[in-house]
Design a protein around this motif. Structure first.
Motif, short mmCIF file in Angstrom:
data_model
loop_
_atom_site.label_atom_id
_atom_site.label_comp_id
_atom_site.label_asym_id
_atom_site.label_seq_id
_atom_site.Cartn_x
_atom_site.Cartn_y
_atom_site.Cartn_z
N GLU B 155 0.83 -1.20 0.00
CA GLU B 155 0.00 0.00 0.00
C GLU B 155 0.87 1.26 0.00
O GLU B 155 0.55 2.23 -0.68
N TRP B 156 1.95 1.25 0.77
CA TRP B 156 2.81 2.44 0.80
C TRP B 156 3.39 2.73 -0.58
O TRP B 156 3.46 3.87 -1.00
N GLN B 159 0.44 3.74 -3.02
CA GLN B 159 -0.08 5.06 -2.67
C GLN B 159 0.90 6.16 -3.03
O GLN B 159 0.51 7.23 -3.49
N GLU B 163 0.17 9.31 -5.41
CA GLU B 163 0.47 10.68 -4.98
C GLU B 163 1.33 11.41 -6.00
O GLU B 163 1.10 12.58 -6.32
N ASP B 179 -7.38 11.73 -5.88
CA ASP B 179 -7.63 12.10 -4.48
C ASP B 179 -8.65 11.16 -3.84
O ASP B 179 -8.50 10.73 -2.71
N LEU B 182 -6.96 7.82 -3.24
CA LEU B 182 -6.06 7.88 -2.08
C LEU B 182 -6.83 7.87 -0.77
O LEU B 182 -6.42 7.25 0.20
N ALA B 183 -7.98 8.55 -0.76
CA ALA B 183 -8.79 8.56 0.46
C ALA B 183 -9.27 7.15 0.79
O ALA B 183 -9.38 6.76 1.95
N LYS B 185 -7.66 4.37 -0.09
CA LYS B 185 -6.54 3.47 0.20
C LYS B 185 -5.81 3.76 1.52
O LYS B 185 -5.19 2.86 2.09
N ARG B 186 -5.90 4.98 2.02
CA ARG B 186 -5.13 5.30 3.23
C ARG B 186 -5.47 4.43 4.42
O ARG B 186 -4.57 3.94 5.11
N ALA B 189 -3.56 1.00 4.39
CA ALA B 189 -2.20 1.02 4.92
C ALA B 189 -2.23 1.13 6.45
O ALA B 189 -1.44 0.48 7.14
N ALA B 190 -3.16 1.92 6.96
CA ALA B 190 -3.22 2.13 8.42
C ALA B 190 -3.51 0.81 9.14
O ALA B 190 -2.87 0.48 10.14
#
Ligand SMILES: [Fe+2]
Ligand SMILES: [Fe+2]
Lengths: 270, 276
Positions: B155-156, B159, B163, B179, B182-183, B185-186, B189-190
């Motif tokens: 994911e990092w 992403q 970006e 955008d 990315l919202a 996918k964040r 990763a978390a």
């Protein structure tokens, strides 16, 4: 009967229950028998992801439509689990992630063998094995449809019956996908027909029998399918299987369920 | 050494609500893509090729699930509940990217990898689940940390690619779509990072296993079967050295995983494979 995977994906959603009157579970409580059956169904729904695992170790994961369906299907089944868990929570019965983990750990020895055997078998026999999986999937979904239909009929309940109906409608779409896939593959290959007939006849067991205690399975089968009405429902889904190419005359559901002391009339002499 | 690494009261990534994540899942992006904008102002062909590759990588979710579900990881109902929704969201991210690609003229043929190579890779893929299953079941619960750490690293990297695409693009509709992606996918990763972090902190064998396994993976996940030039297009050209270093620093921050240099090594390998 064609199945449009794109429009299925576009319209796939988690089942909802927030608009249903869950307070009626207090004023019109469900029977203990029904709660026990619902617990079983809830565990089976949550467990679907493990079935996805068995499917994915075969070549079918390479196919795009199958991928799209599997992704949506698995999420819908997860939400069936969540919906039934919400009903059970009204009676203080919690089905949480940690308990599910315990059930899966208990099965370890059997679980370890299953994907391995299927992977070897699946990769050697290739596409014909996908036909087995699709037919097996169709059998599972038909039985889920039948189970929800029976439970809705047994419990005429203002909140439970509409919820079961919503779940049942999604199960019907699952059935359409699996049956369409199975039919297409069975029509094409005699090997697929032979293999599928063999596996269904020898190995089919009611969904969830591998993750539950035998007493619970007994309870669910008798609760949902005992007596002439239950038998009629079982025969109805057996007739669906028998309509698949090469499956004429199979009675996998009746054969699997009869040993559960069903108070059914004696089998027809064949 | 016990198999159960975490004491019963410790839930990995406890701060992440899997139920809330499942409840608020993002489905189809089609309604917000504004595809007509690309017919008037198309993206350049190199960008389209990268978007096409990123779509295939996002579709790799089911391959990841297959590898993971034949191992003891499938018994962790919290992780699998996360993965069900994660796969769903990734399906629609991939779909959005495919729609953007489809709004452009079809690329010239001959861009892909040779049939022989595909067959060879396909064969390797067919054998892999079997060996994975046998080995993984001997290893037990410690493998879950490797799987979630791999999810985080993947994911990092992807992403960071999204970006970079966004920051370099003059195309407002494309930027808006990126955008949104990315919202979505964040949180992926978390969850992966929090889960891996808690498990790695609790188990030295899990750390040893993760260090070994993660170094052997071709990053990003799924790129091993893609044309090297395209993969290099992401790792080598799109991501700046500082971006790769940032990813490596995030991996370094996971308990016991310092010094792996996964992203920068992957970029070097991609450059070499692409013959540059
Ligand atoms: Fe279901
Ligand atoms: Fe279903």
């Amino acid at each position: 009967m064609a199945f449009d995977v794109d429009s299925y994906a576009e319209t796939s959603m988690g089942v909802t229950w927030q608009d249903l009157d869950f307070d009626s579970f207090g004023s019109q409580p469900l029977s203990q028998d029904t709660l026990r059956t619902l617990s079983y169904m809830c565990a089976v729904e949550y467990h679907t992801v493990c079935y996805l695992r068995d499917l994915l170790v075969t070549p079918s994961h390479k196919e795009r439509d199958v991928n799209a369906f599997m992704t949506m299907w698995n999420r819908e089944e997860y939400w069936h689990g969540e919906a039934l868990a919400a009903v059970l929570a009204r009676y203080g019965i919690t089905v949480d992630y940690d308990e599910l983990k315990a059930a899966r750990v208990k099965l370890e020895w059997r679980d370890k063998l299953a994907p391995l055997k299927q992977s070897i078998l699946g990769n050697i026999i290739g596409d014909d094995f996908v036909a087995v999986h699709m037919s097996w999937g169709a059998a599972n979904e038909w039985s889920a449809t039948a189970a929800y239909r029976r439970l809705a009929a047994l419990e005429q309940h203002p909140a439970l019956s509409p919820l079961l109906q919503r779940i049942g409608q999604q199960e019907t779409r699952h059935t359409a996908f699996y049956a369409t896939q199975a039919r297409k593959r069975l029509e094409k290959s005699k090997m697929a027909r032979t293999l599928t007939r063999l596996v269904l006849a020898k190995a089919w067991r009611p969904v969830g029998s591998s993750i539950s205690e035998p007493e619970d399975l007994d309870h669910v089968m008798r609760h949902l399918f005992s007596g002439p009405d239950g038998l009629a429902e079982i025969r109805r889904i057996d007739a669906n299987i028998a309509k698949l190419p090469g499956m004429e005359g199979l009675t996998i559901f009746e054969t699997a369920v009869r040993p559960h002391d069903m108070r059914w009339p004696a089998p027809d002499p064949a | 050494m016990t198999r159960q690494n975490l004491s019963p009261e410790v839930v990995p990534a406890a701060g992440f609500s899997v139920r809330e994540f499942a409840r608020t899942a993002h489905g189809s992006h089609r309604a917000s893509l504004d595809l007509d904008a690309y017919r008037e102002h198309p993206l350049d062909p190199d960008t389209v090729a990268i978007v096409d590759l990123l779509a295939r990588l996002e579709h790799g979710a089911l391959s990841y699930l297959r590898s993971v579900l034949v191992t003891p990881t499938h018994k962790d109902a919290r992780v699998t509940a996360f993965l069900v929704t994660w796969a769903y969201e990734k399906y629609w991210v991939a779909d959005a990217l495919e729609q953007v690609v489809a709004a452009h003229p079809a690329p010239q043929p001959g861009r892909g990898i040779s049939r022989t190579k595909r067959l060879r890779l396909g064969l390797a893929e067919r054998i892999e689940p079997i060996t994975e299953s046998v080995v993984a079941n001997l290893i037990g619960d410690d493998l879950i940390a490797t799987h979630t750490a791999a999810g985080a690293v993947d994911e990092w990297i992807t992403q960071a690619a999204f970006e970079q695409l966004r920051d370099r693009s003059p195309h407002p509709e494309f930027v808006a779509t990126l955008d949104r992606i990315l919202a979505v996918k964040r949180p992926h990763a978390a969850f992966f990072a929090a889960d891996a972090g808690d498990r790695l902190a609790a188990s030295p064998p899990a750390v040893r296993l993760a260090r070994r396994r993660l170094s052997r993976i071709t990053w990003p996940l799924g790129s091993a079967t893609e044309p090297p030039a395209l993969v290099a297009g992401i790792l080598d050209r799109l991501l700046p050295a500082s971006g790769l270093a940032l990813i490596d620093a995030r991996v370094d921050a996971l308990p016991g995983l310092a010094g792996l240099h996964l992203a920068s090594t992957a970029a070097q390998k991609a450059r070499k494979a692409a013959g540059r």
